[in-house]
Design a protein around this motif. Structure first.
Motif, PDB file in Angstrom:
ATOM      1  N   ASP A  24       0.843  -1.320   0.046  1.00  0.00           N
ATOM      2  CA  ASP A  24       0.098   0.037  -0.038  1.00  0.00           C
ATOM      3  C   ASP A  24       0.781   1.344  -0.010  1.00  0.00           C
ATOM      4  O   ASP A  24       0.432   2.317   0.019  1.00  0.00           O
ATOM      5  CB  ASP A  24      -1.052   0.023   1.211  1.00  0.00           C
ATOM      6  N   LEU A  25       2.234   1.128   0.147  1.00  0.00           N
ATOM      7  CA  LEU A  25       2.926   2.445   0.055  1.00  0.00           C
ATOM      8  C   LEU A  25       2.637   3.131  -1.266  1.00  0.00           C
ATOM      9  O   LEU A  25       2.581   2.552  -2.396  1.00  0.00           O
ATOM     10  CB  LEU A  25       4.391   1.832   0.209  1.00  0.00           C
ATOM     11  N   PRO A  26       2.576   4.298  -1.371  1.00  0.00           N
ATOM     12  CA  PRO A  26       2.508   5.316  -2.402  1.00  0.00           C
ATOM     13  C   PRO A  26       3.758   5.026  -3.350  1.00  0.00           C
ATOM     14  O   PRO A  26       3.675   5.138  -4.589  1.00  0.00           O
ATOM     15  CB  PRO A  26       2.578   6.593  -1.950  1.00  0.00           C
ATOM     16  N   THR A  27       5.011   4.686  -2.960  1.00  0.00           N
ATOM     17  CA  THR A  27       6.136   4.527  -3.514  1.00  0.00           C
ATOM     18  C   THR A  27       6.460   3.091  -3.218  1.00  0.00           C
ATOM     19  O   THR A  27       6.984   2.878  -2.213  1.00  0.00           O
ATOM     20  CB  THR A  27       7.318   5.608  -3.275  1.00  0.00           C
ATOM     21  N   PRO A  28       7.004   2.494  -4.247  1.00  0.00           N
ATOM     22  CA  PRO A  28       7.240   0.919  -3.959  1.00  0.00           C
ATOM     23  C   PRO A  28       8.615   1.155  -3.377  1.00  0.00           C
ATOM     24  O   PRO A  28       9.566   1.979  -3.570  1.00  0.00           O
ATOM     25  CB  PRO A  28       7.599   0.409  -5.471  1.00  0.00           C
ATOM     26  N   MET A  29       8.967  -0.262  -2.361  1.00  0.00           N
ATOM     27  CA  MET A  29      10.078   0.071  -1.646  1.00  0.00           C
ATOM     28  C   MET A  29      11.248  -0.473  -2.562  1.00  0.00           C
ATOM     29  O   MET A  29      11.245  -1.174  -3.597  1.00  0.00           O
ATOM     30  CB  MET A  29      10.095  -1.305  -0.649  1.00  0.00           C
ATOM     31  N   MET A 281      -1.904   3.915   9.203  1.00  0.00           N
ATOM     32  CA  MET A 281      -1.415   4.309   7.743  1.00  0.00           C
ATOM     33  C   MET A 281      -2.181   3.860   6.534  1.00  0.00           C
ATOM     34  O   MET A 281      -2.559   4.644   5.744  1.00  0.00           O
ATOM     35  CB  MET A 281       0.072   3.982   7.641  1.00  0.00           C
ATOM     36  N   TYR A 282      -2.743   2.606   6.702  1.00  0.00           N
ATOM     37  CA  TYR A 282      -3.695   2.150   5.756  1.00  0.00           C
ATOM     38  C   TYR A 282      -4.713   3.122   5.647  1.00  0.00           C
ATOM     39  O   TYR A 282      -5.543   3.427   4.758  1.00  0.00           O
ATOM     40  CB  TYR A 282      -4.133   0.580   6.243  1.00  0.00           C
ATOM     41  N   GLU A 283      -5.367   3.424   6.772  1.00  0.00           N
ATOM     42  CA  GLU A 283      -6.636   4.351   6.844  1.00  0.00           C
ATOM     43  C   GLU A 283      -6.360   5.749   6.333  1.00  0.00           C
ATOM     44  O   GLU A 283      -7.284   6.134   5.422  1.00  0.00           O
ATOM     45  CB  GLU A 283      -7.162   4.453   8.274  1.00  0.00           C
ATOM     46  N   LYS A 284      -4.873   6.243   6.463  1.00  0.00           N
ATOM     47  CA  LYS A 284      -4.590   7.415   6.027  1.00  0.00           C
ATOM     48  C   LYS A 284      -4.328   7.561   4.457  1.00  0.00           C
ATOM     49  O   LYS A 284      -4.907   8.412   3.893  1.00  0.00           O
ATOM     50  CB  LYS A 284      -3.154   7.682   6.879  1.00  0.00           C
ATOM     51  N   ILE A 285      -3.761   6.336   4.014  1.00  0.00           N
ATOM     52  CA  ILE A 285      -3.658   6.088   2.582  1.00  0.00           C
ATOM     53  C   ILE A 285      -4.969   6.324   1.871  1.00  0.00           C
ATOM     54  O   ILE A 285      -5.183   6.747   0.766  1.00  0.00           O
ATOM     55  CB  ILE A 285      -3.058   4.874   2.404  1.00  0.00           C
ATOM     56  N   HIS A 286      -6.083   5.732   2.754  1.00  0.00           N
ATOM     57  CA  HIS A 286      -7.481   5.683   1.958  1.00  0.00           C
ATOM     58  C   HIS A 286      -8.440   6.985   2.470  1.00  0.00           C
ATOM     59  O   HIS A 286      -9.524   6.889   2.684  1.00  0.00           O
ATOM     60  CB  HIS A 286      -8.077   4.327   2.274  1.00  0.00           C
ATOM     61  N   GLY A 287      -7.745   8.057   2.831  1.00  0.00           N
ATOM     62  CA  GLY A 287      -8.382   9.278   3.198  1.00  0.00           C
ATOM     63  C   GLY A 287      -8.574   9.656   4.584  1.00  0.00           C
ATOM     64  O   GLY A 287      -9.087  10.809   4.807  1.00  0.00           O
ATOM     65  N   ALA A 288      -8.238   9.147   5.452  1.00  0.00           N
ATOM     66  CA  ALA A 288      -8.400   9.452   6.888  1.00  0.00           C
ATOM     67  C   ALA A 288      -7.365  10.478   7.302  1.00  0.00           C
ATOM     68  O   ALA A 288      -6.337  10.335   6.859  1.00  0.00           O
ATOM     69  CB  ALA A 288      -8.432   8.236   7.799  1.00  0.00           C
ATOM     70  N   ASN A 289      -7.847  11.542   8.070  1.00  0.00           N
ATOM     71  CA  ASN A 289      -6.836  12.456   8.400  1.00  0.00           C
ATOM     72  C   ASN A 289      -6.434  12.326   9.936  1.00  0.00           C
ATOM     73  O   ASN A 289      -7.286  12.525  10.995  1.00  0.00           O
ATOM     74  CB  ASN A 289      -7.950  13.906   8.623  1.00  0.00           C
ATOM     75  N   ILE A 290      -5.344  11.567   9.922  1.00  0.00           N
ATOM     76  CA  ILE A 290      -4.620  10.981  11.130  1.00  0.00           C
ATOM     77  C   ILE A 290      -3.496  11.656  11.198  1.00  0.00           C
ATOM     78  O   ILE A 290      -2.396  11.441  10.121  1.00  0.00           O
ATOM     79  CB  ILE A 290      -4.656   9.543  11.225  1.00  0.00           C
ATOM     80  N   GLN A 291      -2.794  12.210  12.296  1.00  0.00           N
ATOM     81  CA  GLN A 291      -1.483  12.613  12.461  1.00  0.00           C
ATOM     82  C   GLN A 291      -0.746  11.597  13.154  1.00  0.00           C
ATOM     83  O   GLN A 291      -1.125  11.093  14.056  1.00  0.00           O
ATOM     84  CB  GLN A 291      -1.311  13.863  13.425  1.00  0.00           C
ATOM     85  N   TYR A 343      19.780   2.390  17.805  1.00  0.00           N
ATOM     86  CA  TYR A 343      20.140   1.713  16.588  1.00  0.00           C
ATOM     87  C   TYR A 343      20.377   2.791  15.655  1.00  0.00           C
ATOM     88  O   TYR A 343      19.667   3.812  15.459  1.00  0.00           O
ATOM     89  CB  TYR A 343      19.299   0.875  16.142  1.00  0.00           C
ATOM     90  N   HIS A 344      21.209   2.585  14.867  1.00  0.00           N
ATOM     91  CA  HIS A 344      22.014   3.471  13.847  1.00  0.00           C
ATOM     92  C   HIS A 344      20.944   3.582  12.642  1.00  0.00           C
ATOM     93  O   HIS A 344      21.027   4.559  12.001  1.00  0.00           O
ATOM     94  CB  HIS A 344      23.292   3.099  13.256  1.00  0.00           C
ATOM     95  N   GLY A 345      19.928   2.528  12.409  1.00  0.00           N
ATOM     96  CA  GLY A 345      19.204   2.718  11.138  1.00  0.00           C
ATOM     97  C   GLY A 345      17.831   2.561  11.685  1.00  0.00           C
ATOM     98  O   GLY A 345      17.366   2.519  12.877  1.00  0.00           O
ATOM     99  N   MET A 346      16.871   2.676  10.535  1.00  0.00           N
ATOM    100  CA  MET A 346      15.204   2.579  10.830  1.00  0.00           C
ATOM    101  C   MET A 346      14.875   1.546   9.720  1.00  0.00           C
ATOM    102  O   MET A 346      15.124   1.433   8.585  1.00  0.00           O
ATOM    103  CB  MET A 346      15.052   4.140  10.803  1.00  0.00           C
ATOM    104  N   SER A 347      13.801   0.974  10.370  1.00  0.00           N
ATOM    105  CA  SER A 347      13.042  -0.064   9.675  1.00  0.00           C
ATOM    106  C   SER A 347      12.933   0.497   8.237  1.00  0.00           C
ATOM    107  O   SER A 347      12.463   1.654   7.847  1.00  0.00           O
ATOM    108  CB  SER A 347      11.960  -0.350   9.986  1.00  0.00           C
ATOM    109  N   PRO A 348      13.294  -0.280   7.037  1.00  0.00           N
ATOM    110  CA  PRO A 348      12.986   0.415   5.577  1.00  0.00           C
ATOM    111  C   PRO A 348      11.498   0.651   5.422  1.00  0.00           C
ATOM    112  O   PRO A 348      11.141   1.569   4.586  1.00  0.00           O
ATOM    113  CB  PRO A 348      13.435  -0.916   4.905  1.00  0.00           C
ATOM    114  N   LEU A 349      10.669   0.046   6.047  1.00  0.00           N
ATOM    115  CA  LEU A 349       8.931   0.439   5.865  1.00  0.00           C
ATOM    116  C   LEU A 349       8.851   1.653   6.637  1.00  0.00           C
ATOM    117  O   LEU A 349       8.144   2.546   6.103  1.00  0.00           O
ATOM    118  CB  LEU A 349       8.391  -0.894   6.349  1.00  0.00           C
ATOM    119  N   VAL A 350       9.319   1.804   7.789  1.00  0.00           N
ATOM    120  CA  VAL A 350       9.213   2.988   8.432  1.00  0.00           C
ATOM    121  C   VAL A 350       9.784   4.385   7.690  1.00  0.00           C
ATOM    122  O   VAL A 350       9.110   5.393   7.589  1.00  0.00           O
ATOM    123  CB  VAL A 350       9.577   3.095   9.933  1.00  0.00           C
TER     124      VAL A 350
END
Length: 458
Positions: A24-29, A281-291, A343-350
């Motif tokens: 569901d990511l707007p840009t492919p990983m 984030m799934y809800e946000k991608i589909h229009g929900a207004n969530i911070q 940790y020095h890095g962050m999850s690729p998905l995050v």
């Protein structure tokens, strides 16, 4: 009783599927890359992970079934309660409604067993006899030791970052009580550890070093019966944690709330944050207004200062190159007490979610976090882990903002774990011996210089 404090689900209402954000990511990983700069194949990961988990790692399926034997273990503490923080609201005099998902009720005291049980089960199904891993504050090492004990017939060896090994002896005792073996990292048990000790004999250690040791031990097993297990960062770990957010959606629905206005989680490698936030984030991608807010320490500013690049997940460069926000794999953090956030890095998905604008990032100093933890302890009665206090500090900021704006916001945060094994940190804060650290940008630049010839993600 004039109000409902806790919102429960029946055991039969526990989610039967995990949610995978990747499709569901707007840009492919961006794919993981090998030393030659070419995408890593599932077969290349086989010495490190069992193929059934590799399949989840690369999956583009939105919903993945939770096997019934895993649910039978999770039900020991799941569904976890969703709690309305009435007393905290009162102390802040805020119009906001504050809810927290209490993941501290698990046997290990945090969210970590959600994936530990799953990973141990998939490894056992694949015929693996021993798991190696790393741990920062000890939560993950405790969780995996617990999971291996629950399943039986599978050993667990944990390389624990030296500074936390020294700060938190009771975590080691927990691991050993469940049958795990805990080693201070860097150690003399691996070549990676010996190399680091020869060069930096007084190093406090880092998760990057401990990962190198754990992977080396797994891939050098002559019987090929050992695999490596990771408590955060990778896609399949994020997947297993989404049970948190999925449960919270059902619980909020019981009190007439479709979506919260604000969702907050602390960020180290990304697992508890992903767990609470990805379903929203799934809800946000589909229009929900969530911070959606990910909160990290100023001393480890992976989301707020580090670039989105390709980097290794460990110091010895045994892992593939991952597209993620990274401070550089040579990053050695200050010995702050939020060991799970170093940790020095962050999850690729995050990292991809941040890139795509699905979330925002905050960095908060540990003094503000411990102050927030003390207020939470005095109002809600539970002593939070230092990692969790980052989410609480951000929640307090948002609740105060709601008061200033005069808005009745719904704020949801993940209470990722209790702090009963972290009282040394609270003691230091109360005695004025805990100081704030801000990681210098010059050090970030120095760490990243080594990566100048690495490929860049899209």
């Amino acid at each position: 009783m004039t109000h409902q404090k806790k919102i429960y689900l029946e055991e039969s209402e526990m989610p039967k599927q995990w949610y995978n954000l990747a499709p569901d990511l707007p840009t492919p990983m961006n794919p993981p890359l090998g030393p030659d700069g070419k995408p890593v194949t599932p077969e290349m990961l086989a010495p490190v992970f069992p193929m059934n988990l590799i399949e989840q790692e690369v999956s583009q399926e939105r919903w993945i079934d939770i096997p019934e034997p895993i649910r039978e273990i999770l039900v020991q503490w799941r569904p976890s309660p969703l709690v309305r923080a009435y007393e905290l609201e009162k102390a802040l005099d805020t119009p906001a409604k504050i809810y927290y998902k209490n993941e501290g009720v698990s046997p290990a005291g945090s969210h970590k067993p959600n994936t530990a049980v799953a990973q141990a089960w998939y490894n056992k199904e694949f015929g693996i006899k021993k798991l190696t891993t790393e741990t920062g504050a000890g939560q993950w090492g405790s969780a995996l030791s617990f999971a291996c004990a629950q399943l039986g017939g599978i050993e667990c060896k944990v390389f624990m970052v030296k500074v936390s090994f020294d700060q938190k002896p009771f975590r080691k005792m927990m691991m050993e009580t469940w049958g795990g073996k805990c080693i201070s990292s860097p150690s003399n048990e691996t070549q990676a550890g010996r190399d680091i000790l020869a060069k930096y004999p007084d190093t406090p250690g880092s998760l990057g070093i401990a990962i190198s040791e754990a992977i080396e031990e797994a891939v050098t097993d002559p019987k090929k019966e050992t695999r490596y297990s990771l408590g955060s960062v990778l896609n399949h770990v994020m997947l297993h944690q989404t049970i948190i957010g999925l449960e919270s959606q059902k619980q909020l629905a019981k009190v007439g709330i479709k979506n919260p206005d604000v969702v907050i989680g602390c960020c180290g490698g990304g697992s508890n944050f992903a767990g609470i936030s990805f379903p929203y984030m799934y809800e946000k991608i589909h229009g929900a207004n969530i911070q959606i807010i990910g909160v990290e320490p100023f001393s480890c500013p992976t989301l707020t200062k580090a670039p989105f690049i390709y980097d290794h997940g460990d110091v010895a460069k045994m892992t593939p190159l991952l597209a993620m926000n990274s401070l550089g794999h040579n990053f050695v953090p200050e010995p702050i007490h939020a060991g799970g956030l170093r940790y020095h890095g962050m999850s690729p998905l995050v990292s991809a979610a941040l890139r795509d604008g699905l979330m925002e990032a905050q960095a908060i100093h540990q003094s503000e976090c411990f102050e927030a933890g003390l207020l939470f302890s005095k109002t809600e009665g539970i002593i939070p882990a230092p990692e969790t206090t980052h989410a609480i500090a951000s929640t307090i900021r948002e609740a105060k903002k709601a008061k200033e704006e005069g808005k009745e916001k719904v704020i949801l945060f993940n209470f990722s774990g209790h702090g009963l094994m972290d009282l040394v940190g609270y003691n230091k804060y109360l005695n004025g011996n805990l100081h704030d650290h801000e990681y210098p940008e010059s050090e970030i630049a120095k760490n990243l210089k080594e990566l100048e010839d690495y490929p860049m993600p899209k």
